[in-house]
Design a protein around this motif. Structure first.
Motif, PDB file in Angstrom:
ATOM      1  N   UNK A  44      23.646  46.272  41.520  1.00 56.55           N
ATOM      2  CA  UNK A  44      23.019  46.236  40.195  1.00 56.55           C
ATOM      3  C   UNK A  44      23.579  45.088  39.363  1.00 56.55           C
ATOM      4  N   UNK A  45      22.743  44.600  38.461  1.00 58.13           N
ATOM      5  CA  UNK A  45      23.247  43.577  37.543  1.00 58.13           C
ATOM      6  C   UNK A  45      24.139  44.257  36.494  1.00 58.13           C
ATOM      7  N   UNK A  46      24.877  43.449  35.772  1.00 54.61           N
ATOM      8  CA  UNK A  46      25.804  44.018  34.799  1.00 54.61           C
ATOM      9  C   UNK A  46      25.090  44.874  33.762  1.00 54.61           C
ATOM     10  N   UNK A  49      24.693  63.542  32.148  1.00 52.10           N
ATOM     11  CA  UNK A  49      24.689  62.669  33.318  1.00 52.10           C
ATOM     12  C   UNK A  49      24.537  63.462  34.615  1.00 52.10           C
ATOM     13  N   UNK A  50      24.247  62.731  35.697  1.00 54.54           N
ATOM     14  CA  UNK A  50      24.126  63.385  37.001  1.00 54.54           C
ATOM     15  C   UNK A  50      25.490  63.693  37.582  1.00 54.54           C
ATOM     16  N   UNK A  68      27.966  56.857  19.269  1.00 54.03           N
ATOM     17  CA  UNK A  68      28.069  55.542  19.909  1.00 54.03           C
ATOM     18  C   UNK A  68      27.363  55.495  21.252  1.00 54.03           C
ATOM     19  N   UNK A  69      27.700  56.474  22.108  1.00 54.04           N
ATOM     20  CA  UNK A  69      27.135  56.521  23.449  1.00 54.04           C
ATOM     21  C   UNK A  69      25.640  56.746  23.400  1.00 54.04           C
ATOM     22  N   UNK A  70      25.213  57.652  22.528  1.00 51.92           N
ATOM     23  CA  UNK A  70      23.781  57.976  22.442  1.00 51.92           C
ATOM     24  C   UNK A  70      22.995  56.742  22.010  1.00 51.92           C
ATOM     25  N   UNK A  71      23.485  56.066  20.966  1.00 55.30           N
ATOM     26  CA  UNK A  71      22.765  54.905  20.430  1.00 55.30           C
ATOM     27  C   UNK A  71      22.754  53.757  21.447  1.00 55.30           C
ATOM     28  N   UNK A  72      23.870  53.606  22.169  1.00 55.13           N
ATOM     29  CA  UNK A  72      23.933  52.513  23.140  1.00 55.13           C
ATOM     30  C   UNK A  72      22.892  52.682  24.234  1.00 55.13           C
ATOM     31  N   UNK A  73      22.523  53.919  24.541  1.00 57.55           N
ATOM     32  CA  UNK A  73      21.575  54.135  25.637  1.00 57.55           C
ATOM     33  C   UNK A  73      20.161  54.387  25.168  1.00 57.55           C
ATOM     34  N   UNK A  74      19.977  54.905  23.942  1.00 57.39           N
ATOM     35  CA  UNK A  74      18.631  55.288  23.525  1.00 57.39           C
ATOM     36  C   UNK A  74      18.136  54.461  22.354  1.00 57.39           C
ATOM     37  N   UNK A  75      18.895  53.481  21.939  1.00 58.91           N
ATOM     38  CA  UNK A  75      18.481  52.677  20.797  1.00 58.91           C
ATOM     39  C   UNK A  75      18.608  53.472  19.511  1.00 58.91           C
ATOM     40  N   UNK A  76      17.779  53.144  18.528  1.00 61.19           N
ATOM     41  CA  UNK A  76      17.902  53.807  17.230  1.00 61.19           C
ATOM     42  C   UNK A  76      17.470  55.264  17.323  1.00 61.19           C
ATOM     43  N   UNK A  77      18.313  56.141  16.828  1.00 60.65           N
ATOM     44  CA  UNK A  77      17.987  57.560  16.811  1.00 60.65           C
ATOM     45  C   UNK A  77      18.148  58.026  15.369  1.00 60.65           C
ATOM     46  N   UNK A 123      23.686  50.486  31.780  1.00 57.02           N
ATOM     47  CA  UNK A 123      22.799  51.612  31.455  1.00 57.02           C
ATOM     48  C   UNK A 123      23.048  52.823  32.359  1.00 57.02           C
ATOM     49  N   UNK A 124      23.664  52.578  33.513  1.00 57.66           N
ATOM     50  CA  UNK A 124      23.987  53.703  34.401  1.00 57.66           C
ATOM     51  C   UNK A 124      25.191  54.474  33.889  1.00 57.66           C
ATOM     52  N   UNK A 125      26.163  53.725  33.378  1.00 54.34           N
ATOM     53  CA  UNK A 125      27.383  54.374  32.911  1.00 54.34           C
ATOM     54  C   UNK A 125      27.081  55.306  31.753  1.00 54.34           C
ATOM     55  N   UNK A 126      27.708  56.454  31.762  1.00 54.66           N
ATOM     56  CA  UNK A 126      27.544  57.505  30.769  1.00 54.66           C
ATOM     57  C   UNK A 126      26.212  58.228  30.915  1.00 54.66           C
ATOM     58  N   UNK A 127      25.117  57.459  31.144  1.00 53.79           N
ATOM     59  CA  UNK A 127      23.822  58.118  31.268  1.00 53.79           C
ATOM     60  C   UNK A 127      23.732  58.820  32.622  1.00 53.79           C
ATOM     61  N   UNK A 128      24.180  58.154  33.677  1.00 56.21           N
ATOM     62  CA  UNK A 128      24.104  58.751  35.023  1.00 56.21           C
ATOM     63  C   UNK A 128      25.478  59.217  35.501  1.00 56.21           C
TER      64      UNK A 128
END
Lengths: 311, 574
Positions: B81-83, B174-175, B117-126, B88-93
């Motif tokens: 995977x690219x960086x 995450x999985x 922090x984690x939520x916004x980094x993966x889902x954008x504006x919430x 996007x895999x980290x924390x989410x998966x």
């Protein structure tokens, strides 16, 4: 975080050069910054020694040479070209610039080193006392050094030097040292405070070691990298302070120093008369001195803190 | 269905002295909803393997061969995977729950901001309201009140911080969760709560879990499958039951047997004791109290230890129970707020210079951290020879050398391998044994052993405890053993005191106090020990909570005396 990303996947491309650079860190003292910095400083010291041996130092006296001669290969505004007898040119009072630098540069370095040695010695003594003994001694020393830090040294020094008139290099160093001990005191106190609770200090106490033994035989060797770093930083500050005073016309009146040369150049209108070598050469030398000290400091930082070492 | 497949990976660290193969040919799959434990000593490559799956290897380490597949990414190799894709895999998966929760939280941010922090980094504006709702939910799911979100990390206890780290890890469902020794810095009671929380949350979100650890007991209570690693190789893999009941590999057997059990005969054979023939009280506490400001670290405590027959007294308790304060008082490092500590009739805080040197010689210590006990500037000999000379025991350098070699032999170290070395060249176990050897050389009357084995690899603990025990049996040294580990206290000691909030709550011979505890606190401590025995379950989080509530109800101040032994007299007066 980004530094990890590519590192974890691809095999790092290890050329022979990189392996050689990694090997270099097996001995942390063989640090290029440290070597370059030490080289520069040694160069200035050598200049002073060789100059005294092979150059006529009597040329620092007023009127011992023609006035305002340019360095070899240049012409001054009067159309005179440089002479081999005065390779770096002469100043407006008929002094040879090479002789001035040969005498002046080591003098400036000497003031810096002496001020720093005195300041550090006071700092080590007070820092250890405050950190290790604690209690009222700690309060007194801490408050004293905190108060002293808030006083702008140049202000006081200007008053002092003006009152003393002509001072010797040693007296000047002592005066500067009086403003040089606060930050090592604080630094060492902080280190000693954290070290005091460490296992090996407790072990030494259990071994019946005296306070002096614990402070100077157990703790001090582990502080050497910090002390060196702090020492070098202090040398820089001391030289800056000394040059600052000298450029203002204070400090030793009869002994050539780099700051004094610049003061006289400015005073005689060297900038307007385009006598660039007069003020330029000492400035370059000061610059080299600071770069050398900075490199030594950075190098020592890497020696004492392996995490800063980069491939 | 598997969540993570690690296929035949090898991890190398190129160094200037050649390539270090940290992990070689490692293959493993984590099925959905299953807990897999990685167990092994420090340096066995368990953390490195787990970090490779997150692509978080420290430079210059890299995966030299093999593939890692995440089920939810299809056929893509994680390593390709690219960086930005990996980010996007980290924390989410894959989420990582770090070892030192103390240092993993940002000290200047409120807890809820760190979750957002984690939520916004993966889902954008919430939406703000949505963020608040989610941080509340996730905090409640790890058993923390929602109000914790408003607090800063320094306002939380160690166990709470670790739960916040779990909350951050699971906030995106995450999985796979990777928990790297999540409880190693916590005491047994908190460890049990945190592990139960982790288990429950993991079951709720149905993720896989990789638990990294070195404690077989903790593994037995927490995971389904177990991978035993040694020197970067997978030596055994199977279900926990299979591995614990029928271990195939010698190393696995060693790991299992290294966990001391409460009950049965001691694993240390007691030899006939050497009498020192010095009757009269050795160490006495006379209503000793220690206060730090408002906090009372030690409530008035009096006891008297007789010097005639050497014995091992254990002081057991959680962190903050006052046991280390007690050790420090006995060594004279801190002075009591009230009362007197006397050694052979003399107040140790009012000694003359000469007496103080004798006191130092007679009372020695072994501390918790073998890494800190040696001055990095000197060779290890310095720690042994300096006190030997200082106390006037040396008759010349040849004599000192001989004494050091003898002491090394006595603790089972080869002097040619350890002496003349720098501390960083020795392992933690070797260093701790050298400290025991140091105590032996000085032949003190009393040794304070403050958690001597808690930072040593499990397989070495029994040996070091045996060394310490030998000091009593063969050299007639009385020992005060300070520990949080009831199982070892059970085996080595002659008398046990259980401390809780600076008070002795139960005291007596170990077979009574630890074998059949009566005080609710002692019982809670013993219930919280993770047993490497699958049929002896840890119980649920509610039970643990009930135990704590029972304690809070009072009665905690009363001491339960469980019998006396000759030569030690404990009397707690208010």
């Amino acid at each position: 975080m980004t530094t990890h990303n590519t590192a974890g996947v691809a095999k790092p491309d290890l050329t022979a050069r990189q392996i050689r650079r990694m090997k270099r860190f097996d001995n942390p003292w063989r640090n290029p910054k440290l070597i370059w910095g030490a080289g520069l400083m040694l160069g200035i010291v050598t200049l002073g020694i060789l100059g005294r041996l092979f150059w006529n130092t009597d040329l620092v006296f007023t009127g011992s040479a023609p006035l305002k001669l340019p360095p070899i290969g240049f012409e001054n505004l009067r159309g005179q070209s440089g002479q081999a007898g005065f390779p770096l040119g002469t100043d407006g009072a008929g002094r040879d610039l090479l002789a001035l630098i040969v005498i002046g540069a080591p003098n400036s370095l000497f003031v810096g080193l002496l001020a720093s040695v005195i300041g550090m010695s006071i700092g080590i003594f007070l820092g250890f006392s405050a950190g290790f003994l604690g209690g009222r001694k700690d309060d007194t020393i801490r408050i004293l050094s905190d108060v002293m830090i808030t006083i702008p040294p140049l202000l006081i020094l200007v008053v002092f030097q003006a009152a003393f008139g002509d001072v010797s290099l040693t007296l000047m160093a002592i005066l500067i040292a009086a403003f040089m001990w606060q930050s090592p005191t604080r630094l060492i106190r902080a280190q000693v405070l954290s070290m005091r609770e460490s296992g090996y200090v407790q072990m030494a106490r259990l071994s019946g070691a005296s306070t002096m033994h614990i402070m100077f035989r157990e703790m001090m060797p582990n502080l050497v990298p910090y002390l060196f770093g702090s020492f070098i930083a202090n040398v820089t500050t001391a030289i800056v302070t000394a040059v600052g005073l000298e450029v203002l016309g204070l400090g030793p009146q009869r002994i050539p120093t780099l700051g004094r040369i610049i003061y006289e150049a400015i005073n005689s209108g060297a900038l307007i008369q385009n006598l660039w070598w007069w003020w330029g050469l000492p400035t370059i030398l000061l610059g080299l001195m600071f770069i050398g000290l900075l490199l030594i400091n950075l190098g020592l930082d890497e020696v004492s803190n392996p995490r800063l070492r980069k491939l | 269905m598997t969540i993570l497949d690690i296929n035949n990976i090898s991890i190398d660290f190129p160094t200037s002295k050649g390539v270090v193969h940290a992990v070689s040919n490692f293959s493993l799959s984590v099925p959905q909803g299953r807990r897999v434990g990685f167990i092994g000593e420090s340096g066995s490559g368990k953390t490195t393997t787990a970090l490779a799956a997150m692509r978080m290897l420290a430079a210059p380490g890299y995966v030299s061969e093999g593939e890692i597949h995440l089920h939810s990414l299809g056929d893509t190799n994680v390593l390709k995977l690219s960086d930005d894709e990996m980010r996007r895999v980290r924390l989410k998966k894959i989420a990582y729950i770090p070892q030192g929760a103390m240092n993993s939280l940002n000290p200047v941010m409120r807890i809820e901001n760190q979750i957002w922090d984690g939520i916004v980094a993966h889902e954008g504006r919430v939406e703000q309201g949505e963020l608040e709702r989610r941080s509340r939910t996730v905090l409640e799911s790890v058993g923390l009140p929602a109000s914790v979100g408003q607090l800063y990390p320094h306002e939380l206890s160690g166990g709470m911080k670790q739960r916040v780290c779990i909350a951050i890890g699971v906030c995106l469902k995450p999985d796979l969760l990777i928990a790297d020794e999540p409880t190693s810095a916590l005491d047994v009671i908190t460890q049990r709560q945190v592990m139960q929380t982790l288990r429950e949350v993991q079951e709720t979100i149905g993720a896989g879990l990789i638990l990294i650890g070195h404690d077989m007991g903790l593994m037995a209570q927490s995971v389904d499958d177990l991978a035993v690693m040694k020197l970067g190789k997978l030596v055994e893999y199977g279900t926990v039951r299979q591995i614990i009941e029928d271990p195939q590999h010698g190393y696995t057997r060693q790991l299992i047997s290294s966990v001391p059990l409460v009950g049965g005969e001691s694993f240390i054979k007691s030899a006939p004791a050497v009498l020192r023939g010095e009757a009269g009280p050795l160490l006495e506490f006379d209503r000793v109290t220690k206060r730090y400001g408002e906090i009372t670290a030690l409530h008035p405590l009096s006891f008297s230890l007789d010097g005639e027959q050497p014995k091992i007294i254990s002081v057991v308790g959680q962190s903050g129970s006052g046991k280390s304060t007690m050790g420090s008082l006995m060594l004279g490092f801190t002075a009591p707020s009230e009362g007197r500590v006397t050694f052979r009739g003399k107040d140790i805080n009012r000694l003359s210079t000469q007496d103080s040197l004798t006191f130092r010689k007679d009372v020695q210590a072994v501390f918790q951290d073998p890494y800190a006990c040696f001055n990095p500037f000197y060779r290890v000999d310095h720690a042994l020879s300096f006190p030997f000379k200082r106390f006037g025991l040396s008759k010349g350098s040849a004599h000192t050398r001989k004494a050091m070699e003898d002491a090394c032999h006595a603790v089972g170290l080869d002097p040619t391998l350890v002496l003349r070395r720098y501390p960083h060249q020795l392992s933690g176990g070797q260093r701790q044994r050298l400290i025991v050897a140091r105590a032996l050389m000085l032949s003190p009357k009393l040794l304070i052993a403050d958690e001597p084995v808690s930072m040593v690899d499990a397989s070495l603990r029994a040996t070091i405890l045996k060394n310490i025990h030998d000091l009593k049996d063969k050299h007639g040294i009385s020992i005060l053993y300070i520990t949080h580990d009831l199982a070892t206290a059970y085996h080595v000691s002659d008398y046990v005191m259980v401390l809780y909030h600076g008070r002795v709550v139960e005291a007596g011979p170990p077979k009574e106090v630890i074998g059949a505890p009566q005080h609710p606190y002692t019982r809670l401590l013993i219930d919280s020990i993770p047993w490497p025995d699958l049929d002896r379950d840890w119980g649920s989080a509610e039970e643990a909570q009930k135990g704590l509530e029972a304690l809070a109800e009072g009665k905690a101040a009363d001491t339960v005396f469980r019998g006396d032994i000759p030569g030690f007299d404990l009397s707690v007066r208010a």
